[in-house]
Design an enzyme around this catalytic site. Structure first.
Site, PDB file in Angstrom:
ATOM      1  N   SER A  66      91.209 -18.127  99.892  1.00 18.64           N
ATOM      2  CA  SER A  66      90.025 -18.148 100.981  1.00 18.64           C
ATOM      3  C   SER A  66      90.421 -17.211 101.999  1.00 18.64           C
ATOM      4  O   SER A  66      91.402 -16.668 101.892  1.00 18.64           O
ATOM      5  CB  SER A  66      90.202 -19.692 101.485  1.00 18.64           C
ATOM      6  OG  SER A  66      91.503 -19.737 102.145  1.00 18.64           O
ATOM      7  N   ASP A 120      87.655 -16.570  97.344  1.00 17.77           N
ATOM      8  CA  ASP A 120      87.143 -18.031  97.526  1.00 17.77           C
ATOM      9  C   ASP A 120      86.799 -18.404  98.763  1.00 17.77           C
ATOM     10  O   ASP A 120      87.371 -17.953  99.830  1.00 17.77           O
ATOM     11  CB  ASP A 120      88.525 -19.228  97.133  1.00 17.77           C
ATOM     12  CG  ASP A 120      87.897 -20.339  96.528  1.00 17.77           C
ATOM     13  OD1 ASP A 120      86.709 -20.500  96.575  1.00 17.77           O
ATOM     14  OD2 ASP A 120      88.699 -21.318  96.874  1.00 17.77           O
ATOM     15  N   HIS A 121      85.452 -18.821  98.868  1.00 16.86           N
ATOM     16  CA  HIS A 121      84.872 -19.315 100.240  1.00 16.86           C
ATOM     17  C   HIS A 121      84.945 -18.081 101.202  1.00 16.86           C
ATOM     18  O   HIS A 121      85.724 -18.424 102.213  1.00 16.86           O
ATOM     19  CB  HIS A 121      85.623 -20.499 100.674  1.00 16.86           C
ATOM     20  CG  HIS A 121      85.203 -21.720  99.790  1.00 16.86           C
ATOM     21  ND1 HIS A 121      83.827 -22.230  99.670  1.00 16.86           N
ATOM     22  CD2 HIS A 121      85.733 -22.304  98.769  1.00 16.86           C
ATOM     23  CE1 HIS A 121      83.911 -23.030  98.881  1.00 16.86           C
ATOM     24  NE2 HIS A 121      84.987 -23.109  98.030  1.00 16.86           N
ATOM     25  N   ASP A 166      79.918 -18.279 100.559  1.00 22.27           N
ATOM     26  CA  ASP A 166      79.813 -19.414 101.200  1.00 22.27           C
ATOM     27  C   ASP A 166      78.800 -19.419 102.486  1.00 22.27           C
ATOM     28  O   ASP A 166      79.309 -19.340 103.529  1.00 22.27           O
ATOM     29  CB  ASP A 166      81.116 -20.147 101.193  1.00 22.27           C
ATOM     30  CG  ASP A 166      80.983 -21.602 101.750  1.00 22.27           C
ATOM     31  OD1 ASP A 166      79.688 -22.175 102.043  1.00 22.27           O
ATOM     32  OD2 ASP A 166      81.766 -22.468 101.785  1.00 22.27           O
ATOM     33  N   GLU A 177      77.183 -21.118  96.678  1.00 22.23           N
ATOM     34  CA  GLU A 177      77.151 -22.614  96.704  1.00 22.23           C
ATOM     35  C   GLU A 177      75.972 -23.064  97.194  1.00 22.23           C
ATOM     36  O   GLU A 177      75.632 -22.662  98.432  1.00 22.23           O
ATOM     37  CB  GLU A 177      78.706 -23.004  97.574  1.00 22.23           C
ATOM     38  CG  GLU A 177      78.731 -24.462  97.506  1.00 22.23           C
ATOM     39  CD  GLU A 177      80.245 -24.722  98.219  1.00 22.23           C
ATOM     40  OE1 GLU A 177      81.127 -23.992  97.573  1.00 22.23           O
ATOM     41  OE2 GLU A 177      80.536 -25.432  99.037  1.00 22.23           O
ATOM     42  N   HIS A 227      83.850 -27.255  92.322  1.00 18.99           N
ATOM     43  CA  HIS A 227      85.004 -27.024  93.576  1.00 18.99           C
ATOM     44  C   HIS A 227      85.330 -28.551  93.775  1.00 18.99           C
ATOM     45  O   HIS A 227      84.849 -29.629  93.535  1.00 18.99           O
ATOM     46  CB  HIS A 227      84.102 -26.631  94.847  1.00 18.99           C
ATOM     47  CG  HIS A 227      83.897 -25.021  94.570  1.00 18.99           C
ATOM     48  ND1 HIS A 227      84.584 -24.040  95.364  1.00 18.99           N
ATOM     49  CD2 HIS A 227      83.270 -24.150  93.736  1.00 18.99           C
ATOM     50  CE1 HIS A 227      84.393 -22.991  95.065  1.00 18.99           C
ATOM     51  NE2 HIS A 227      83.503 -22.972  93.963  1.00 18.99           N
ATOM     52  N   GLY A 228      86.381 -28.478  94.907  1.00 22.87           N
ATOM     53  CA  GLY A 228      86.974 -29.629  95.297  1.00 22.87           C
ATOM     54  C   GLY A 228      87.369 -30.620  94.182  1.00 22.87           C
ATOM     55  O   GLY A 228      87.143 -31.970  94.246  1.00 22.87           O
ATOM     56  N   GLY A 229      88.303 -30.075  93.150  1.00 15.85           N
ATOM     57  CA  GLY A 229      88.575 -30.965  92.157  1.00 15.85           C
ATOM     58  C   GLY A 229      89.794 -31.890  92.328  1.00 15.85           C
ATOM     59  O   GLY A 229      90.070 -32.950  91.871  1.00 15.85           O
ATOM     60  N   ASN A 286      92.906 -27.040  94.837  1.00 11.52           N
ATOM     61  CA  ASN A 286      93.790 -26.442  95.765  1.00 11.52           C
ATOM     62  C   ASN A 286      94.738 -27.638  96.292  1.00 11.52           C
ATOM     63  O   ASN A 286      95.954 -27.394  96.591  1.00 11.52           O
ATOM     64  CB  ASN A 286      92.998 -25.909  96.837  1.00 11.52           C
ATOM     65  CG  ASN A 286      93.767 -24.958  98.028  1.00 11.52           C
ATOM     66  OD1 ASN A 286      94.944 -24.977  97.793  1.00 11.52           O
ATOM     67  ND2 ASN A 286      93.160 -24.375  98.787  1.00 11.52           N
TER      68      ASN A 286
END
Ligand code: 13P
Length: 290
Positions: A48, A80-81, A102, A138, A216-218, A240
């Site tokens: 990120s 990422d992001h 993002d 996203e 995302h957000g796994g 993450n």
């Protein structure tokens, strides 16, 4: 070597997902790579904006490239992001394989305009440098932090999930390569348990947009939900917080158990192993390996 786009296509055809894991130090990179290598699977390393600032933009490119070139291994690097055109551009210029713009907090049409600018730049750079850079974006809010959460983040609800109409419009208007939808997923691990994922929404969005989807957000999601979402059209899964927790717990334990140890490579070795264990389990799940 095949491109990341080709590996994603293969994952889609096989009904599996590529693991995307974030790093902010060398220990995490080693732990993730050890697990991927053991299973012989392609892997995406994400940083990120905050993680990138800590590791160093050019440094992280050099690290991932060193492994890729030494072992001729499909390890890829994703910005990422990233929240601004300038930070996406800087990452791509430095040699990242992909980036996520993002702009989810902006109104949809402003998100579209900014995303399109990133897509145009990635196409131009890909052509100039004979690369195949991927741009992801996203829509639908899923929170912002890879941390342990006391409760669901403000503003994440059924109402903020991605609709098929918005997804279709967004993909057509921007020309992105990958879409990260909101389908019940949330960044971070909620103390009382993460919400359930919505595979039927994944399927509907995938059919509407016709491009690979990224979950995302796994961290903290249920195994059966991952499996159902991958079957429904998810080709990449981001993890993450689970890695951060494994790292923190292992370092804490090592310091308590060996209070006189001062060699970082001895203190931090258990952290590499702890990350490797988490990543291996997730990769097996995402790739249907028993
Ligand atoms: P988690 O921290 O919830 O696994 O989310 C990671 C992520 O989506 C990074 O982009």
């Amino acid at each position: 070597m095949k491109t990341l786009r080709q590996y994603i296509k293969e994952a889609d055809e096989k009904g599996v997902a590529i693991g995307h894991f974030n790093i902010s130090n060398l220990e995490a990179l080693h732990g993730i790579y050890n697990a991927a290598r053991k299973l012989n699977l392609p892997i995406i390393i994400g940083v990120s904006e905050g993680e990138e600032e800590f590791v160093g933009r050019e440094e992280v490119v050099a690290l991932v490239r060193a492994i890729r070139n030494r072992d001729n291994y499909p390890i890829f690097l994703n910005a990422d992001h990233h929240y601004f055109f300038e930070s996406v551009k800087a990452a791509l210029d430095a040699g990242y394989d992909a980036a996520i713009i993002d702009a989810v907090m902006l109104p949809l049409e402003e998100n579209i305009a900014l995303t399109k600018k990133c897509v145009d730049y990635a196409r131009e750079l890909s052509k100039k440098e004979n690369r195949d850079i991927l741009i992801e974006a996203e829509i639908g809010f899923i929170g912002t932090s890879s941390k342990i959460l006391d409760k669901m983040p403000e503003g994440v609800s059924e109402a903020t999930m991605t609709s098929t109409e918005d997804a279709k419009h967004f993909v057509e208007a921007t020309g992105i390569d990958l879409l990260a939808p909101s389908v019940g997923n949330v960044h971070g691990m909620v103390k009382g348990g993460n919400p359930r994922l919505h595979p039927e929404r994944v399927k509907a969005i995938r059919e509407a947009v016709g491009i690979p989807l990224v979950l995302h957000g796994g961290s903290g999601s249920m195994n059966e939900d991952f499996v159902a979402c991958i079957k429904a059209g998810i080709d990449i899964v981001h993890i993450n917080t689970e890695i951060r927790v494994a790292y923190r717990d292992a370092v804490k334990k090592a310091l308590i158990e060996n209070p006189d140890e001062v060699a970082p490579y001895k203190i931090l070795k258990p952290a590499i192993l702890a990350i490797e264990t988490v990543v291996e389990a997730r990769l097996k799940l995402f790739n249907n390996i028993k």
